[in-house]
Design a protein around this motif. Structure first.
Motif, PDB file in Angstrom:
ATOM      1  N   PHE A  99       0.826  -1.204   0.000  1.00  0.00           N
ATOM      2  CA  PHE A  99       0.000   0.000   0.000  1.00  0.00           C
ATOM      3  C   PHE A  99       0.867   1.264   0.000  1.00  0.00           C
ATOM      4  CE2 PHE A  99      -3.708  -2.589   1.259  1.00  0.00           C
ATOM      5  CZ  PHE A  99      -4.690  -1.973   0.490  1.00  0.00           C
ATOM      6  N   THR A 100       1.899   1.258   0.808  1.00  0.00           N
ATOM      7  CA  THR A 100       2.778   2.430   0.889  1.00  0.00           C
ATOM      8  C   THR A 100       3.395   2.738  -0.474  1.00  0.00           C
ATOM      9  OG1 THR A 100       3.312   1.869   3.185  1.00  0.00           O
ATOM     10  CG2 THR A 100       4.770   3.419   2.089  1.00  0.00           C
ATOM     11  N   GLN A 101       3.919   1.705  -1.144  1.00  0.00           N
ATOM     12  CA  GLN A 101       4.547   1.909  -2.455  1.00  0.00           C
ATOM     13  C   GLN A 101       3.525   2.281  -3.525  1.00  0.00           C
ATOM     14  OE1 GLN A 101       7.527  -0.981  -3.683  1.00  0.00           O
ATOM     15  NE2 GLN A 101       6.957  -0.750  -5.844  1.00  0.00           N
ATOM     16  N   LEU A 102       2.386   1.589  -3.525  1.00  0.00           N
ATOM     17  CA  LEU A 102       1.388   1.834  -4.578  1.00  0.00           C
ATOM     18  C   LEU A 102       0.722   3.197  -4.428  1.00  0.00           C
ATOM     19  CD1 LEU A 102      -0.193  -1.742  -4.788  1.00  0.00           C
ATOM     20  CD2 LEU A 102       1.270  -0.634  -6.494  1.00  0.00           C
ATOM     21  N   LEU A 161      -8.588  -6.503  -2.870  1.00  0.00           N
ATOM     22  CA  LEU A 161      -8.130  -7.765  -2.316  1.00  0.00           C
ATOM     23  C   LEU A 161      -8.057  -7.700  -0.791  1.00  0.00           C
ATOM     24  CD1 LEU A 161      -5.255  -9.753  -4.014  1.00  0.00           C
ATOM     25  CD2 LEU A 161      -5.685  -9.939  -1.590  1.00  0.00           C
ATOM     26  N   PHE A 162      -7.426  -6.642  -0.280  1.00  0.00           N
ATOM     27  CA  PHE A 162      -7.260  -6.525   1.169  1.00  0.00           C
ATOM     28  C   PHE A 162      -8.602  -6.413   1.891  1.00  0.00           C
ATOM     29  CE2 PHE A 162      -7.036  -3.966   5.008  1.00  0.00           C
ATOM     30  CZ  PHE A 162      -6.176  -4.750   5.776  1.00  0.00           C
ATOM     31  N   PHE A 163      -9.442  -5.501   1.460  1.00  0.00           N
ATOM     32  CA  PHE A 163     -10.688  -5.272   2.195  1.00  0.00           C
ATOM     33  C   PHE A 163     -11.680  -6.422   2.032  1.00  0.00           C
ATOM     34  CE2 PHE A 163      -8.937  -0.958   2.141  1.00  0.00           C
ATOM     35  CZ  PHE A 163      -9.031  -0.682   3.501  1.00  0.00           C
ATOM     36  N   ALA A 212     -13.982 -11.433   4.720  1.00  0.00           N
ATOM     37  CA  ALA A 212     -14.261 -12.865   4.597  1.00  0.00           C
ATOM     38  C   ALA A 212     -13.256 -13.765   5.307  1.00  0.00           C
ATOM     39  CB  ALA A 212     -14.307 -13.259   3.114  1.00  0.00           C
ATOM     40  N   GLU A 213     -12.084 -13.249   5.638  1.00  0.00           N
ATOM     41  CA  GLU A 213     -11.018 -14.101   6.179  1.00  0.00           C
ATOM     42  C   GLU A 213     -10.112 -13.280   7.092  1.00  0.00           C
ATOM     43  OE1 GLU A 213      -9.131 -18.116   5.788  1.00  0.00           O
ATOM     44  OE2 GLU A 213     -11.117 -17.261   5.562  1.00  0.00           O
ATOM     45  N   THR A 214     -10.725 -12.542   8.001  1.00  0.00           N
ATOM     46  CA  THR A 214      -9.923 -11.606   8.798  1.00  0.00           C
ATOM     47  C   THR A 214      -9.287 -12.291  10.005  1.00  0.00           C
ATOM     48  OG1 THR A 214      -9.909  -9.352   9.680  1.00  0.00           O
ATOM     49  CG2 THR A 214     -11.715 -10.767  10.392  1.00  0.00           C
ATOM     50  N   ILE A 273      -3.778  -4.043  10.593  1.00  0.00           N
ATOM     51  CA  ILE A 273      -3.283  -3.430   9.355  1.00  0.00           C
ATOM     52  C   ILE A 273      -4.345  -2.495   8.773  1.00  0.00           C
ATOM     53  CG2 ILE A 273      -2.551  -3.904   6.968  1.00  0.00           C
ATOM     54  CD1 ILE A 273      -1.429  -6.608   8.065  1.00  0.00           C
ATOM     55  N   ALA A 274      -5.617  -2.926   8.842  1.00  0.00           N
ATOM     56  CA  ALA A 274      -6.705  -2.088   8.318  1.00  0.00           C
ATOM     57  C   ALA A 274      -6.726  -0.729   9.005  1.00  0.00           C
ATOM     58  CB  ALA A 274      -8.047  -2.805   8.499  1.00  0.00           C
TER      59      ALA A 274
END
Length: 671
Positions: free
Chosen positions: A30-33, A73-75, A80-82, A89-90
């Motif tokens: 996330f930081t890079q993107l 993808l992350f959210f 669904a799979e936290t 991280i969220a």
């Protein structure tokens, strides 16, 4: 560190390499993107060429492609799979994304270029979709504060960051509060009335916790059968109390203050942008257009529904009186409604469940998509998934790849309750190349047991059709720009495809094709199928009044709420005219009302009923000509393919030939 999130996905159809992704990959990615996307935006803003549609509006629409994919993808995984790490991280990522979004919307040079293109739009030769993109882009910037002074822009940025964090916290509190409760029962006699298939699930849940006996949780597939079938009124009461106290018990996961903070932040944002309240701000971008129209719509439905609802409750009370209950409570409703349903229609969810094996229901929805839209589904076990329960299908239209579909059906720890459709990748067309969508349907159905496959209640059958209706909106997407693709439509239009598809579950002609006993293959009798069809309007007055109540609560929160007032008092006062049972002082809806405080339905919950008008009217059109009519299906497909590229009312009128008529809904609901 090798980070798969920063590499080009090389799996089939560019699908996500779930098994290679670890929690520690997300924050660096996330930081890079975000940094790369900021440079991309800045390049558009600093372009020395004259601003035109292609180098400004279109360039912006296609920017941040990789960041978009990783965000989805992350959210999606966080829903669904936290786990504790993902939730942590969220909390770190949400303010970064909020700041990034604010930086774009407050980029003065970028907005100046957008404004230049917008001001000269009458001179441009744009397609309808391009005109929509231009209008939506300009309005989006203005609604995000582009016309504010620098001090107010900074304030807005802080508000948005706060809203993002607090909404996330609200949802996490509801999940944690749900997971914190379970009821362990050792004596099977206390569970009298609950079908054996459900008891098997309760036993399996107990075994998973290394406990004796049975375990009931607040997950819907566990909770709902208990309050529907348990003869033990004390148990029903205890479960309903636990459910009603989610995030409303003054404990660690209490959301009462968060509700107030979220409302205050939204009001502050609305006023900063020049709106009277948050509802006014939201509805400017909806089909309904303004609060007055929504309140009028809700009032009309309430007035029509209440006499029917009162009559329905009167019937239930007569049944309860036979059991010595002089005053029914909310926790009695599902139990006696099920009794009345059986009495009226001889329908019992547990009797019907053997005829609705999950795999067969899925086959039915796939076959419906083939009949209406010529789609074929092919399971592919080689495609990577985030959990071994997830199945993946390639969807083809006339032999051409159309979409990837992930299905995730069963509850587990770390998966939020409910059912939803989402996407991992949007559809769009860029430089002559089309990206096809990756769609996901997530539900919480009962797991298979040693003795039986996953068997659905009829309500769960309609849930699967509902979410698959959303999925088709994504699968059939056929627009140029990702921001206008699939379900990227007005919020009060987005439920049309989902609710429309539910109608097929009540059609005898279609039901006969898949309602077959999982052991014998016997087709559900014509008599039962006719009763299912007739039962569609069962308790419709009560359900309508309940939905109208929730929608009214949502609208009042976002237009009238005064922060000093207690959440409970405000809720009770708002719902007073729509309450059909005594109010329990220990329970409240608002602290776990995730749709409006953690989801996207703020000042928009009414859209479920609004879309019911659309779906009733649309399906009436099919019924007049045949529920599989090819010509009408082709016209409906155009509506789905168009996403948000056109005005939704224009799309609907092009399909139907006229505006939707509320009488279609009233006729379906109340005859």
């Amino acid at each position: 560190m090798n980070n798969p999130l920063l590499e080009t996905f090389s799996n089939l159809h560019d699908s996500a390499p779930f098994s290679a992704i670890k929690e520690e990959h997300f924050l660096p990615a996330f930081t890079q993107l975000i940094d790369e996307s900021e440079k991309e935006i800045e390049k558009i803003a600093q372009n020395i060429e004259e601003p035109i549609f292609e180098n400004t509006i279109e360039a912006l629409a296609f920017s941040g492609e990789k960041l978009d994919i990783v965000s989805h993808l992350f959210f999606n995984l966080n829903s669904a799979e936290t786990n504790d790490e993902l939730q942590k991280i969220a909390q770190e990522i949400s303010p970064l994304l909020s700041a990034f979004s604010s930086k774009i919307s407050q980029n003065e040079k970028l907005f100046l270029r957008i404004k230049n293109v917008f001001d000269g739009k009458t001179q441009l030769n744009l397609t309808e979709e391009q005109q929509t993109l231009l209008n939506e882009t300009y309005k989006g910037f203005v609604r995000s504060g582009a016309l504010l002074n620098n001090e107010d822009k900074k304030t807005l940025e802080e508000i948005d960051a706060n809203l993002s964090l607090k909404s996330l916290q609200f949802g996490q509190n509801v999940l944690a509060s749900t997971n914190a409760y379970f009821k362990n029962i050792l004596d099977k006699n206390e569970l009298a009335g609950i079908p054996e298939a459900i008891l098997s699930q309760y036993k399996a849940d107990a075994e998973e916790r290394n406990l004796e006996g049975y375990v009931i949780t607040l997950d819907y597939p566990s909770y709902l059968p208990a309050v529907t079938y348990a003869e033990n009124r004390k148990l029903r009461s205890e479960l309903a109390l636990a459910n009603g106290r989610k995030s409303f018990d003054g404990g660690e996961f209490d959301n009462q203050n968060l509700v107030k903070e979220l409302i205050a932040l939204k009001q502050k944002k609305a006023e900063l942008l020049g709106y009277q309240n948050y509802a006014t701000y939201v509805l400017e971008e909806r089909m309904a257009q303004n609060s007055a129209k929504v309140f009028e719509f809700l009032k009309e439905l309430s007035q029509k529904a209440k006499p029917f609802a009162e009559q329905e409750i009167l019937e239930l009370k007569k049944l309860a009186e036979k059991d010595g209950i002089s005053e029914m409570q909310t926790y009695d409703h599902a139990f006696y409604a099920e009794k009345l349903r059986k009495q009226k229609f001889d329908l019992n969810d547990e009797e019907l469940k053997p005829y609705f094996q999950l795999e067969k229901v899925q086959e039915a929805v796939f076959s419906l998509a083939k009949k209406l839209f010529h789609l074929d589904f092919k399971e592919n076990t080689e495609i990577d998934t985030y959990n071994n329960e997830v199945k993946t299908y390639e969807i083809f239209e006339n032999g051409n790849f159309k979409s990837l579909l992930y299905v995730d059906y069963f509850p587990r720890k770390g998966k939020r309750a409910g059912a939803w459709m989402t996407s991992y990748q949007n559809q769009y067309k860029k430089n002559g190349v089309e990206k096809r969508p990756h769609i996901s349907v997530v539900c919480n159905f009962s797991k298979p047991t040693k003795d039986a496959p996953s068997l659905l209640t009829f309500q769960e059958v309609t849930t699967l059709f509902h979410e698959f209706g959303h999925a088709l909106h994504g699968v059939l997407a056929n627009t140029v720009y990702p921001t206008l693709s699939g379900t990227s439509v007005k919020w009060d239009f987005v439920e049309l495809p989902s609710q429309f598809l539910e109608n097929y579950c009540y059609e005898p002609e279609f039901l006969k094709t898949f309602a077959k006993h999982f052991e014998t293959g016997e087709i559900l009798s014509d008599e039962k199928i006719e009763k299912i069809s007739a039962s569609k309007s069962f308790m419709e007055g009560y359900q309508t009044l309940r939905q109208v109540g929730l929608a009214t609560l949502d609208m009042k929160y976002h237009s009238e709420f005064v922060g000093e007032k207690s959440i409970k008092i405000f809720e009770d006062e708002t719902l007073k005219e729509m309450q059909l049972y005594p109010v329990n002082p220990e329970t409240a809806i608002s602290p776990s009302f995730s749709h409006i405080f953690a989801g996207g339905y703020s000042a928009g919950y009414y859209s479920y009923k609004w879309a019911e008008v659309l779906d009733a009217d649309a399906f009436q059109y099919f019924k007049e000509n045949g529920i599989f009519d090819k010509e009408i299906a082709d016209k409906y497909k155009v509506l789905l393919e168009s996403g948000g590229s056109k005005n939704p009312m224009d799309l609907y009128k092009n399909f139907r030939g006229s505006e939707p008529n509320v009488e279609s809904l009233l006729k379906r609901a109340f005859g």
